[in-house]
Design a protein around this motif. Sequence first.
Motif: not given
Length: 271
Positions: A192-196
């Motif tokens: 989720g939002d941990r993909i940078v």
Amino acid sequence: MNRYSLNQATTKYWPLEDVVKASANADLEWIGLWREPIQEYGEERAAKLVKDAGLKVSSLCRGGFFTATDPAERQAKIADNRRAIDEAAILGTPVLVLVSGGLPPGSRDIDGARAMISDGLAELAPYAEERGVTLAIEALHPMFASDRCVVSSLAGALDLAEQFPASQVGVIVDAYHLWWDADIYRQIARAGDRIVSYQVSDWTVPLPADNLLGRGMMGDGAIELRRLREACDDAGYDGPIEVEIFNQELWDAPGQEVFDLAYARYQEHVV
């Protein structure tokens, strides 16, 4: 194409000023940078060059290499990572890529090595957040586990990252290192939002004698690059996509030629 970022490692011998100029001339928004050439050029000077060209830095590579049994060596590695965080802040990038480290010399304790990585993250994560930088764990293909990175899957990277707030520690989805994993799409959804960052190249065979230089140009190998990109999109990632290729033939070719080829292949196989 507003997400496209050429990581300067793809054109290793091309001067930074030329990479920046080519990216600006192509109306790109992003560029990926590496510490060693930026240190040689000067961090403040590089930051100005990039900003004046209308570009932003998608990531700085690399920190990490936390695995050391000698206390003095370990503290030296932590200090170097603090410098890397400071360099990322100067360049204005929120992403510091971590290659976390392989087994210490003479060790077979892979669990212990992974514990050292967790300890290193715990020591650095609050400082990184203060500087506006996210520590980005990059899982490497298992063939690199002994000497470069004992984090060999996205699941393993997430197991480490989830010990910390997402604002402090995220993950890299690197197609070259992760495409083979039967669980990869479930893990991307989990991330989720941990993909940078999503990084692209291709897996070609046979691998060269130096397997570190085995990445191929997009479209020349076996990876479903668009499918992986769509999975990252579905997970909520809408940031830059870096072309990062370690390949001696590409390094030896004219920089503009490699730049143009990567740009075309990205449009054909990733977008």
